[in-house]
Scaffold this motif. Structure first.
Motif, PDB file in Angstrom:
ATOM      1  N   LEU A  43       0.712  -1.240  -0.066  1.00  0.00           N
ATOM      2  CA  LEU A  43      -0.023   0.057  -0.116  1.00  0.00           C
ATOM      3  C   LEU A  43       1.064   1.297   0.023  1.00  0.00           C
ATOM      4  O   LEU A  43       1.466   1.483   1.012  1.00  0.00           O
ATOM      5  CB  LEU A  43      -1.034   0.030   1.110  1.00  0.00           C
ATOM      6  N   ALA A  58       2.476  10.686  -6.362  1.00  0.00           N
ATOM      7  CA  ALA A  58       1.833   9.472  -5.933  1.00  0.00           C
ATOM      8  C   ALA A  58       1.615   8.489  -7.326  1.00  0.00           C
ATOM      9  O   ALA A  58       1.858   7.294  -7.171  1.00  0.00           O
ATOM     10  CB  ALA A  58       0.551   9.746  -5.423  1.00  0.00           C
ATOM     11  N   GLN A  59       1.344   8.952  -8.188  1.00  0.00           N
ATOM     12  CA  GLN A  59       1.141   8.006  -9.347  1.00  0.00           C
ATOM     13  C   GLN A  59       2.604   7.359 -10.078  1.00  0.00           C
ATOM     14  O   GLN A  59       2.378   6.298 -10.476  1.00  0.00           O
ATOM     15  CB  GLN A  59       0.658   9.053 -10.589  1.00  0.00           C
ATOM     16  N   LEU A  62       2.823   4.698  -7.256  1.00  0.00           N
ATOM     17  CA  LEU A  62       2.029   3.450  -7.368  1.00  0.00           C
ATOM     18  C   LEU A  62       2.478   2.878  -8.889  1.00  0.00           C
ATOM     19  O   LEU A  62       2.454   1.576  -8.704  1.00  0.00           O
ATOM     20  CB  LEU A  62       0.905   4.271  -7.516  1.00  0.00           C
ATOM     21  N   ARG A  66       3.661  -1.272  -9.020  1.00  0.00           N
ATOM     22  CA  ARG A  66       2.991  -2.153 -10.048  1.00  0.00           C
ATOM     23  C   ARG A  66       3.731  -2.797 -11.035  1.00  0.00           C
ATOM     24  O   ARG A  66       3.751  -4.091 -11.049  1.00  0.00           O
ATOM     25  CB  ARG A  66       1.808  -1.443 -10.585  1.00  0.00           C
ATOM     26  N   VAL A  77      -1.149  -4.958  -5.160  1.00  0.00           N
ATOM     27  CA  VAL A  77      -1.067  -3.408  -5.014  1.00  0.00           C
ATOM     28  C   VAL A  77      -2.389  -3.036  -4.509  1.00  0.00           C
ATOM     29  O   VAL A  77      -3.401  -3.531  -5.096  1.00  0.00           O
ATOM     30  CB  VAL A  77      -0.459  -2.587  -6.005  1.00  0.00           C
ATOM     31  N   ASP A  78      -2.370  -2.096  -3.479  1.00  0.00           N
ATOM     32  CA  ASP A  78      -3.589  -1.561  -3.161  1.00  0.00           C
ATOM     33  C   ASP A  78      -3.401  -0.105  -3.309  1.00  0.00           C
ATOM     34  O   ASP A  78      -2.551   0.596  -2.239  1.00  0.00           O
ATOM     35  CB  ASP A  78      -4.077  -2.146  -1.585  1.00  0.00           C
ATOM     36  N   ASP A  79      -4.020   0.483  -3.920  1.00  0.00           N
ATOM     37  CA  ASP A  79      -4.310   1.913  -4.040  1.00  0.00           C
ATOM     38  C   ASP A  79      -4.986   2.836  -3.028  1.00  0.00           C
ATOM     39  O   ASP A  79      -5.037   4.034  -3.301  1.00  0.00           O
ATOM     40  CB  ASP A  79      -4.153   2.292  -5.521  1.00  0.00           C
ATOM     41  N   ARG A  80      -5.680   2.423  -2.206  1.00  0.00           N
ATOM     42  CA  ARG A  80      -6.467   3.059  -1.267  1.00  0.00           C
ATOM     43  C   ARG A  80      -6.426   4.188  -0.698  1.00  0.00           C
ATOM     44  O   ARG A  80      -6.846   5.209  -0.640  1.00  0.00           O
ATOM     45  CB  ARG A  80      -7.446   1.974  -0.549  1.00  0.00           C
ATOM     46  N   LEU A  82      -3.993   6.410  -1.590  1.00  0.00           N
ATOM     47  CA  LEU A  82      -3.736   7.343  -2.483  1.00  0.00           C
ATOM     48  C   LEU A  82      -5.178   8.061  -3.142  1.00  0.00           C
ATOM     49  O   LEU A  82      -5.019   9.187  -3.746  1.00  0.00           O
ATOM     50  CB  LEU A  82      -2.939   6.707  -3.730  1.00  0.00           C
ATOM     51  N   SER A  88      -2.410   9.656   5.409  1.00  0.00           N
ATOM     52  CA  SER A  88      -2.475   8.010   5.466  1.00  0.00           C
ATOM     53  C   SER A  88      -2.398   7.482   6.849  1.00  0.00           C
ATOM     54  O   SER A  88      -1.332   6.910   7.165  1.00  0.00           O
ATOM     55  CB  SER A  88      -1.226   7.534   4.370  1.00  0.00           C
TER      56      SER A  88
END
Length: 217
Positions: A43, A58-59, A62, A66, A77-80, A82, A88
């Motif tokens: 995460l 962030a992108q 992420l 990935r 991967v968990d993007d919650r 972001l 966070s």
């Protein structure tokens, strides 16, 4: 008579992943295999409350995670974090995950010894064990002493065998890790000075960094 749904075992490992490197990935894979997890989710943090603001967007972080876990069994991967426009906090993430899991599913929060020793400074830290078990990734060189609040918690909730933790949440155990002397800070410094970071990050992550010109001075 219908069969009860199988209990799932899910691990989560948060971090800025700025960038993700072989230390993160090796730890995640070792724990996933040792614990027999169905899935271990990485995460990426958006705005970590206890750390400096990540250097890259962030992108990009992420996308690198990935790239790193693509095709790796058990890792995802968990993007919650972001997708939330606020710091966070782990308790928010755990509550969100719990709402999606079955009542009996086991949820394991992975963290290093340093982070564990800092738990009393976390937002609503006393509630974490309502939602998950905590797996502390212990390395042979760990030398920080835990504060008194954690000594009491360990006395009440510690399980000597991490694979024996039962129920969906509530216990703390330790998993010994192979020490890999690599850090995101070191990688950023090498890249800023024009040096190679090959073999410190997966090839796909290196290709992404080079393509997008990340971490250059």
């Amino acid at each position: 008579m219908s069969k009860a749904p199988a209990i799932r075992r899910i691990g989560i490992l948060g971090g800025t992943f700025d960038p993700v490197h072989i230390g993160h990935l090796r730890s995640a894979l070792e724990v996933a295999e040792f614990m027999g997890l169905d899935e271990l989710r990485l995460l990426p943090n958006a705005r970590p409350p206890h750390r400096d603001t990540p250097q890259v967007a962030a992108q990009d972080r992420l996308a690198m995670v990935r790239c790193a876990v693509a095709g790796v069994e058990r890792l995802s991967v968990d993007d919650r974090e972001l997708l939330r426009d606020k710091p966070s906090y782990s308790i928010d993430t755990l509550e969100s995950l719990r709402a999606e899991l079955g009542a009996g599913d086991q949820l394991f929060l992975l963290m290093g010894w340093d982070a564990f020793c800092g738990l009393p400074g976390w937002h609503r830290w006393e509630e974490l064990l309502k939602h998950c078990h905590i797996l502390v990734l212990q390395r042979p060189d760990a030398d920080i002493e835990p504060p008194d609040e954690l000594r009491n918690l360990l006395a009440a909730r510690s399980e000597s065998d991490p694979t024996a933790m039962s129920g969906p949440a509530g216990n703390i155990s330790f998993v010994w890790q192979t020490p890999l002397s690599v850090s995101a800070t070191q990688i950023r410094q090498l890249l800023a000075s024009g040096k190679s970071v090959r073999f410190l990050v997966p090839d796909a992550v290196l290709a992404y960094i080079e393509t997008h010109g990340l971490y250059r001075a």
